[in-house]
Design a protein around this motif. Structure first.
Motif, PDB file in Angstrom:
ATOM      1  N   GLU A 194       0.841  -1.208   0.000  1.00 47.34           N
ATOM      2  CA  GLU A 194       0.000   0.000   0.000  1.00 47.34           C
ATOM      3  C   GLU A 194       0.879   1.262   0.000  1.00 47.34           C
ATOM      4  OE1 GLU A 194      -2.721  -0.072   3.351  1.00 47.34           O
ATOM      5  OE2 GLU A 194      -2.854   2.117   3.329  1.00 47.34           O
ATOM      6  N   ARG A 195       1.911   1.278   0.869  1.00 48.14           N
ATOM      7  CA  ARG A 195       2.772   2.477   0.959  1.00 48.14           C
ATOM      8  C   ARG A 195       3.450   2.755  -0.383  1.00 48.14           C
ATOM      9  NH1 ARG A 195       0.122   3.175   5.104  1.00 48.14           N
ATOM     10  NH2 ARG A 195       0.872   2.589   7.157  1.00 48.14           N
ATOM     11  N   MET A 196       3.997   1.698  -1.015  1.00 44.92           N
ATOM     12  CA  MET A 196       4.714   1.901  -2.272  1.00 44.92           C
ATOM     13  C   MET A 196       3.735   2.332  -3.377  1.00 44.92           C
ATOM     14  SD  MET A 196       7.863   1.599  -1.640  1.00 44.92           S
ATOM     15  CE  MET A 196       8.495   1.802  -3.292  1.00 44.92           C
ATOM     16  N   ALA A 197       2.534   1.768  -3.351  1.00 46.92           N
ATOM     17  CA  ALA A 197       1.552   2.130  -4.387  1.00 46.92           C
ATOM     18  C   ALA A 197       1.189   3.615  -4.262  1.00 46.92           C
ATOM     19  CB  ALA A 197       0.306   1.263  -4.252  1.00 46.92           C
ATOM     20  N   VAL A 198       1.015   4.093  -3.025  1.00 50.59           N
ATOM     21  CA  VAL A 198       0.662   5.507  -2.830  1.00 50.59           C
ATOM     22  C   VAL A 198       1.794   6.402  -3.330  1.00 50.59           C
ATOM     23  CG1 VAL A 198       0.206   7.288  -1.079  1.00 50.59           C
ATOM     24  CG2 VAL A 198      -0.860   5.052  -0.875  1.00 50.59           C
ATOM     25  N   ARG A 199       3.032   6.044  -2.997  1.00 49.83           N
ATOM     26  CA  ARG A 199       4.169   6.888  -3.395  1.00 49.83           C
ATOM     27  C   ARG A 199       4.326   6.886  -4.925  1.00 49.83           C
ATOM     28  NH1 ARG A 199       4.311  10.693  -1.440  1.00 49.83           N
ATOM     29  NH2 ARG A 199       6.120  11.129  -2.700  1.00 49.83           N
ATOM     30  N   ARG A 200       4.122   5.714  -5.542  1.00 49.55           N
ATOM     31  CA  ARG A 200       4.292   5.654  -7.010  1.00 49.55           C
ATOM     32  C   ARG A 200       3.200   6.480  -7.700  1.00 49.55           C
ATOM     33  NH1 ARG A 200       5.764  -0.385  -6.291  1.00 49.55           N
ATOM     34  NH2 ARG A 200       8.022  -0.225  -6.227  1.00 49.55           N
ATOM     35  N   ARG A 201       1.996   6.392  -7.153  1.00 45.92           N
ATOM     36  CA  ARG A 201       0.900   7.175  -7.752  1.00 45.92           C
ATOM     37  C   ARG A 201       1.185   8.673  -7.593  1.00 45.92           C
ATOM     38  NH1 ARG A 201      -3.604   5.484  -4.911  1.00 45.92           N
ATOM     39  NH2 ARG A 201      -3.783   7.437  -3.791  1.00 45.92           N
ATOM     40  N   ALA A 202       1.624   9.066  -6.389  1.00 43.15           N
ATOM     41  CA  ALA A 202       1.907  10.491  -6.138  1.00 43.15           C
ATOM     42  C   ALA A 202       2.995  10.979  -7.100  1.00 43.15           C
ATOM     43  CB  ALA A 202       2.352  10.688  -4.695  1.00 43.15           C
ATOM     44  N   HIS A 203       3.980  10.110  -7.355  1.00 46.55           N
ATOM     45  CA  HIS A 203       5.069  10.512  -8.245  1.00 46.55           C
ATOM     46  C   HIS A 203       4.535  10.732  -9.660  1.00 46.55           C
ATOM     47  CE1 HIS A 203       9.295  10.968  -9.149  1.00 46.55           C
ATOM     48  NE2 HIS A 203       9.146  10.199 -10.212  1.00 46.55           N
ATOM     49  N   GLU A 204       3.659   9.842 -10.101  1.00 45.25           N
ATOM     50  CA  GLU A 204       3.074   9.983 -11.445  1.00 45.25           C
ATOM     51  C   GLU A 204       2.209  11.232 -11.516  1.00 45.25           C
ATOM     52  OE1 GLU A 204       3.606   8.672 -14.419  1.00 45.25           O
ATOM     53  OE2 GLU A 204       5.241   7.767 -13.274  1.00 45.25           O
ATOM     54  N   GLU A 205       1.395  11.449 -10.477  1.00 46.54           N
ATOM     55  CA  GLU A 205       0.483  12.590 -10.509  1.00 46.54           C
ATOM     56  C   GLU A 205       1.242  13.915 -10.448  1.00 46.54           C
ATOM     57  OE1 GLU A 205      -2.353  11.770  -7.410  1.00 46.54           O
ATOM     58  OE2 GLU A 205      -3.439  10.315  -8.649  1.00 46.54           O
ATOM     59  N   GLY A 206       2.457  13.883  -9.910  1.00 44.10           N
ATOM     60  CA  GLY A 206       3.244  15.124  -9.816  1.00 44.10           C
ATOM     61  C   GLY A 206       4.138  15.352 -11.021  1.00 44.10           C
ATOM     62  N   ARG A 207       4.084  14.410 -11.978  1.00 39.51           N
ATOM     63  CA  ARG A 207       5.010  14.506 -13.121  1.00 39.51           C
ATOM     64  C   ARG A 207       4.850  15.826 -13.877  1.00 39.51           C
ATOM     65  NH1 ARG A 207       8.039  10.946 -15.614  1.00 39.51           N
ATOM     66  NH2 ARG A 207       7.157   9.167 -14.534  1.00 39.51           N
ATOM     67  N   TRP A 208       3.586  16.243 -14.102  1.00 44.68           N
ATOM     68  CA  TRP A 208       3.376  17.444 -14.910  1.00 44.68           C
ATOM     69  C   TRP A 208       3.955  18.684 -14.213  1.00 44.68           C
ATOM     70  CZ3 TRP A 208       0.564  21.726 -13.349  1.00 44.68           C
ATOM     71  CH2 TRP A 208      -0.242  21.567 -12.217  1.00 44.68           C
ATOM     72  N   VAL A 209       3.947  18.676 -12.873  1.00 35.64           N
ATOM     73  CA  VAL A 209       4.488  19.833 -12.141  1.00 35.64           C
ATOM     74  C   VAL A 209       6.004  19.888 -12.350  1.00 35.64           C
ATOM     75  CG1 VAL A 209       4.760  20.932  -9.876  1.00 35.64           C
ATOM     76  CG2 VAL A 209       2.680  19.633 -10.391  1.00 35.64           C
ATOM     77  N   ARG A 210       6.641  18.705 -12.223  1.00 31.04           N
ATOM     78  CA  ARG A 210       8.101  18.678 -12.404  1.00 31.04           C
ATOM     79  C   ARG A 210       8.468  19.092 -13.826  1.00 31.04           C
ATOM     80  NH1 ARG A 210       7.074  13.965  -9.793  1.00 31.04           N
ATOM     81  NH2 ARG A 210       7.482  12.658 -11.600  1.00 31.04           N
ATOM     82  N   GLU A 211       7.684  18.597 -14.795  1.00 33.12           N
ATOM     83  CA  GLU A 211       8.001  18.936 -16.185  1.00 33.12           C
ATOM     84  C   GLU A 211       7.819  20.434 -16.439  1.00 33.12           C
ATOM     85  OE1 GLU A 211       7.061  14.541 -18.099  1.00 33.12           O
ATOM     86  OE2 GLU A 211       5.648  16.183 -18.507  1.00 33.12           O
ATOM     87  N   ALA A 212       6.754  20.998 -15.864  1.00 35.03           N
ATOM     88  CA  ALA A 212       6.513  22.436 -16.062  1.00 35.03           C
ATOM     89  C   ALA A 212       7.647  23.252 -15.446  1.00 35.03           C
ATOM     90  CB  ALA A 212       5.166  22.820 -15.443  1.00 35.03           C
TER      91      ALA A 212
END
Ligand code: FAQ
Length: 343
Positions: free
Chosen positions: A303-321
């Motif tokens: 569960e912990r790893m799934a949450v972190r991986r999802r958060a990383h994906e959802e934050g991708r556009w912010v990092r790219e911007a």
């Protein structure tokens, strides 16, 4: 070639041959390095250091950073369900602090020549560890109180020691983090006492949470000294100044009486004060369970790893911007106002 990063910015390092790790020149440098540590001097990012010192620090600081970030999850889950507005505000502030500690620690590790991206990649790929304790669940509000007292308490015992360490950026980050962690213990103690002195149902809730968190708190200090592969090297270079077992004992001496004074019990039939040594005797955690959970087979690892991986994906556009904007700025584009705001 190693690229140093200070405050997130790459620092140019003159072209140089890879530092020799043996031979008379290396031995002389090593002797001077160890003499500096013996004199209590701090080692700074651009100082010479053995590659093993650098490697150990990167391992430990990055694991510590990942732990702070994953450590936001067990308590963060309770933010929407905190029993009062006051408790909710305090918990939001606390969980936010843990995120801040993670950022400070990634920065400290970056000064050793590794990028945040590399560290996070290793973590998301399951190659880097984080503290075993955050793989345990928080089924009730009382678990938040128990974490606040026992896990933050254990973390502070560990981190006060690390604040005395030899690497400047890590030791300084630890000092600042310890101030905030002390506040965390106070909030944990306050919530803990409220339940321990509350209704019978509340007392039962906090007792059950203590039963769940006592052994994970002991695990936070790592394996017993007899199985701790890194302790000798870390002590030699004052990255750690005490062993895992010494710190575990300090924690039990400090926190067992605190829990017992509130009329609660600790799930250890062997726990007792030894007047001869002035220390509490206690049972070790189940080390088989410890290694099993570290390897991924704990109640909440997936569960912990799934949450972190999802958060990383959802934050991708912010990092790219942000990266695109930074590139534009470097190429002379953008306007000063936004550049200052870092947007
Ligand atoms: N969990 O040879 P040792 C916090 C691994 S922050 C998972 O004894 P060492 C704040 C170890 O990495 C909590 N793995 O290692 C907060 C090594 O594997 P490796 C985190 C563990 O380095 C509060 C292997 O076992 N704090 O809680 C653990 O001498 C509340 C052999 O072990 C830090 O990270 C473990 N507990 O001692 C946030 C502090 N223990 O790397 C939210 C910095 C050991 O070879 C809410 N780190 N392992 O693959 C340290 O002080 C030390 O690294 C120890 C381990 C004490 C963790």
């Amino acid at each position: 070639m190693i690229t140093y990063r200070i405050q997130g910015h790459p620092v140019p390092v003159p072209e140089q041959a890879p530092p020799p790790q043996e031979g008379p020149e290396y031995e002389a440098r090593l002797a001077e390095f160890e003499a500096r540590i013996a004199r209590g001097e701090k080692i700074e990012p651009t100082d010479w250091m053995p590659e093993e010192y650098r490697r150990q620090l990167i391992r430990m600081i990055s694991q510590h950073a990942h732990s702070e970030i994953v450590g936001m999850l067990p308590e963060g889950k309770w933010i929407p369900h905190a029993p009062t507005l006051r408790r909710k505000l305090i918990l939001i502030a606390k969980v936010q602090d843990e995120g801040g500690h993670g950022q400070l620690l990634y920065r400290a590790a970056e000064t050793l020549g590794i990028s945040r991206e590399e560290m996070i990649e290793a973590f998301l790929a399951g190659k880097a560890k984080y503290s075993v304790v955050f793989n345990y669940p928080t089924p009730t509000w009382a678990d938040v109180a128990a974490i606040g007292l026992l896990i933050d308490g254990a973390a502070v015992v560990n981190q006060l020691m690390l604040a005395q360490g030899s690497y400047g950026p890590y030791a300084r980050a630890m000092k600042r983090i310890c101030y905030e962690e002390s506040f965390h213990i106070k909030q944990g103690y306050d919530a803990f006492v409220a339940l321990a002195t509350g209704t019978p149902a509340q007392r039962q809730m906090i007792q059950e949470a203590v039963n769940r968190w006592w052994y994970p708190a002991l695990m936070l200090f790592g394996p017993p000294d007899r199985d701790s592969v890194h302790t000798p090297t870390l002590l030699r270079w004052r990255i750690k100044t005490k062993t895992n077992d010494q710190l575990r004992q300090e924690f039990v001496d400090q926190y067992a009486p605190m829990v017992l004074r509130l009329g609660l019990t600790i799930p250890d039939p062997n726990l007792r004060y030894d007047p001869e040594t002035g220390h509490w005797r206690f049972s070790e955690p189940d080390w088989e369970e410890f290694w099993r959970v570290i390897k991924g087979d704990g109640p909440c690892n997936a569960e912990r790893m799934a949450v972190r991986r999802r958060a990383h994906e959802e934050g991708r556009w912010v990092r790219e911007a942000l990266t695109a904007k930074a590139a534009q700025r470097t190429n002379g584009g953008g306007n000063g106002r936004y550049a200052v705001a870092g947007l």
